[in-house]
Design an enzyme around this catalytic site. Structure first.
Site, PDB file in Angstrom:
ATOM      1  CG  ASP A 130      -2.326   0.303   0.959  1.00  0.00           C
ATOM      2  OD1 ASP A 130      -2.587   1.421   0.488  1.00  0.00           O
ATOM      3  OD2 ASP A 130      -3.180  -0.562   1.205  1.00  0.00           O
ATOM      4  CG  ASP A 177      -4.761   5.373   0.987  1.00  0.00           C
ATOM      5  OD1 ASP A 177      -5.643   4.527   1.083  1.00  0.00           O
ATOM      6  OD2 ASP A 177      -4.696   6.391   1.706  1.00  0.00           O
ATOM      7  CD  GLU A 208      -9.003   4.234  -1.719  1.00  0.00           C
ATOM      8  OE1 GLU A 208      -9.945   3.918  -1.002  1.00  0.00           O
ATOM      9  OE2 GLU A 208      -8.046   4.921  -1.301  1.00  0.00           O
ATOM     10  CG  HIS A 216      -9.043  -1.749   3.967  1.00  0.00           C
ATOM     11  ND1 HIS A 216      -8.749  -1.719   2.616  1.00  0.00           N
ATOM     12  CD2 HIS A 216      -8.709  -0.532   4.448  1.00  0.00           C
ATOM     13  CE1 HIS A 216      -8.257  -0.541   2.313  1.00  0.00           C
ATOM     14  NE2 HIS A 216      -8.216   0.203   3.395  1.00  0.00           N
TER      15      HIS A 216
END
Ligand code: GLC
Ligand code: CA
Length: 539
Positions: free
Chosen positions: A98, A194, A236, A310
């Site tokens: 990530d 992210d 994302e 998540h």
């Protein structure tokens, strides 16, 4: 290995805190993941996406990083991380990490230095203003916090402990490239990025997503880091639309391989409202959105395929039936998604049909986003029972309860006290049980992954939606030359009729079904509750 190995891969997402605890402190860790590699291998995936394991005060479970070069003690050490990369690689599994670079933790050295004085060399790594504007944090409240020492406000699009980095600063960007190369040199195979569409923010103009310089930054990143390596990148992007997604993913632009778009995951909220404002899913909306995304990447660009991560509740509780038809509906949803064109992502526990938590007390939902929303809505006078209904349906913690390995105490997740309450249904739903049952959700996922490897139709076949207006059945074809896959899914517990208008006589084979005895009579299919079948058709 070709440059586009990620088009043929299936990714498994691990949320380390809740995956497997190896040392009894109640928190999942890297050695726990290493212990479970044979399990992940058995499922058949090629790539692990590892959520943040960097040093962090854990205000947002690691999405608040205080040192990009250190592994959090909670999870282990740098040598554990190196072992994980090595042992995965020995099993043919790649690791992507990530990349959280929209913001750091307020405990990061850069921010600690920056807040000391307006003349700090790190001041401009962050975003400071004399006066706040109306910009709101994604976790509720103002996006600006006043800092006493220098009497200015800093920007944070998430919690106040997650100050936003200033991407306009070229020196800051250099630091990020250096860090990314550090991890690539360690042998990871790419990044999940992210909230990557926030990098170009222009707070003074109230712009968060898709700012004017966003793509320059991503092209610079590509060039300075992974562009010369054989990696996989997925951004994302909550703000992605079919129009702007090509800017991220078209090969000629040298940015990313794919993005996570969230249009389909927002179909069960009131339009223009927050995710907590619930609405029933309409299947035709889902068909329209997913088909639009399939179509937009028919030639250039590539889709990611996911129901879960998540930040999202469990799909079987959301759009399936987690009571009577849990297994059938979990398999139906898996079939529907994995038959499409793109790279499938599986979130830990999805492969055994784990469900939402249904905890009654807000105290069992530690997530900062949920906690903030609860306080805000209580203070605005929302009835507590409505708030809890939304939490049980949508809270991120539904995905974060510890992985259910066994029927034994604490679901085999830890020998100690788990950091978060375990879903009480672990005796019913766990890995041990699924591995013993040839009809389990696990083996259905395993088979879907294997089919994708064996059959090029899954990778290259063109997507065609069938019978858009059918209110209960989602059906589509994947066509390549004279062959096709026909995927037919009854989305509900009510029996449904599906009729396929075939032009020429076809050779029909069933590749996969969630019932033992599905019919091959595709002209006239009587589908049972949640029945889902993949046919291969040959002319
Ligand atoms: C992303 C992450 C989420 C996190 C947020 C801030 O949306 O997936 O978990 O809270 O970014 O980093
Ligand atoms: Ca541990």
């Amino acid at each position: 290995m070709g440059k586009d190995w990620w088009k043929k891969s299936v990714v498994y997402q691990i949320y380390p805190k809740s995956f497997m605890d190896s040392n009894g402190d109640g928190i999942g860790d890297l050695n726990g993941i290493i212990q479970k590699l044979p399990y992940i291998k058995k499922l058949g995936v090629d790539v692990i996406w590892l959520c943040p394991v960097y040093e962090s005060p854990q205000i947002d479970n690691g999405y608040d990083i205080s040192d990009y070069y250190q592994i959090s003690e909670l999870y282990g050490s740098m040598s554990d991380m190196e072992n994980l990369i090595e042992e995965s690689s020995a099993l043919g599994i790649k690791i992507i990490m990530d990349l959280v670079v929209n913001h750091t933790s307020d405990q990061h050295r850069w921010f600690q230095e920056a807040r000391k004085s307006k003349n700090s060399p790190y001041r401009d790594y962050y975003i400071w203003r004399d006066h706040p504007n109306e910009l709101q944090s994604n976790f509720g409240g103002s996006a600006w916090t006043f800092d006493e020492t220098t009497k200015q406000y800093y920007l944070h699009l998430f919690s106040k402990e997650q100050p936003d980095l200033n991407w306009e600063n070229p020196k800051m960007r250099q630091e990020i490239w250096k860090m990314m190369n550090f991890w690539l040199d360690k042998g990871i195979s790419g990044f999940r990025m992210d909230v990557i569409d926030l990098l170009g923010k222009v707070p003074d103009q109230m712009i968060k997503e898709n700012g004017p310089h966003l793509h320059e930054y991503l092209q610079e990143m590509h060039q300075a880091t992974f562009g010369t390596r054989n990696t996989m990148t997925v951004g994302e992007t909550w703000g992605a639309t079919v129009d702007n997604a090509h800017l991220f993913t078209d090969e000629s632009r040298c940015e990313l391989n794919m993005v996570f778009q969230f249009e389909h995951m927002q179909l069960d909220k009131q339009p223009g409202m927050h995710k907590w404002d619930l609405k029933e899913l309409n299947l035709i909306d889902l068909k329209d959105v997913l088909s639009k995304w399939q179509d937009t990447f028919a030639e250039d660009g590539w889709n990611s395929l996911f129901w879960n991560n998540h930040d999202l509740p469990r799909i079987v509780s959301r759009w399936g039936d987690d009571k009577v038809y849990r297994k059938l509906s979990a398999k139906m949803l898996a079939t529907l998604l994995h038959g499409m064109k793109g790279t499938p992502f599986i979130y830990q526990g999805e492969e055994i049909g784990m469900t939402n938590a249904y905890f009654d007390s807000i105290h069992d939902y530690p997530d900062i986003e949920t906690q903030n929303m609860y306080k805000e809505r209580i203070s605005k006078g929302y009835p507590e029972k409505d708030i809890m209904a939304s939490v049980q349906k949508k809270a991120r913690d539904n995905a974060r309860t510890p992985m259910q390995w066994e029927a034994s105490k604490h679901a085999g997740f830890t020998q100690g006290e788990p950091w978060m309450k375990i879903n009480p249904n672990y005796k019913e739903i766990n890995v041990e049980k699924d591995l013993k049952d040839t009809e389990s959700v696990f083996y259905h996922y395993q088979k879907l992954i294997r089919l994708r490897k064996e059959n090029n139709l899954f990778i290259e076949g063109t997507y065609q939606l069938i019978d858009r207006d059918h209110p209960n059945v989602y059906a589509y074809k994947r066509v390549l030359g004279r062959q096709a896959l026909l995927v037919v899914c009854n989305f509900y517990s009510k029996p449904a009729l599906f009729e396929y208008q075939q032009k020429a006589p076809l050779e029909i084979q069933i590749l996969l079904s969630n019932y033992k005895d599905s019919s091959k009579n595709i002209n006239h299919l009587q589908l049972r509750p949640f029945e889902a079948v993949i046919y291969q058709l040959k002319e």
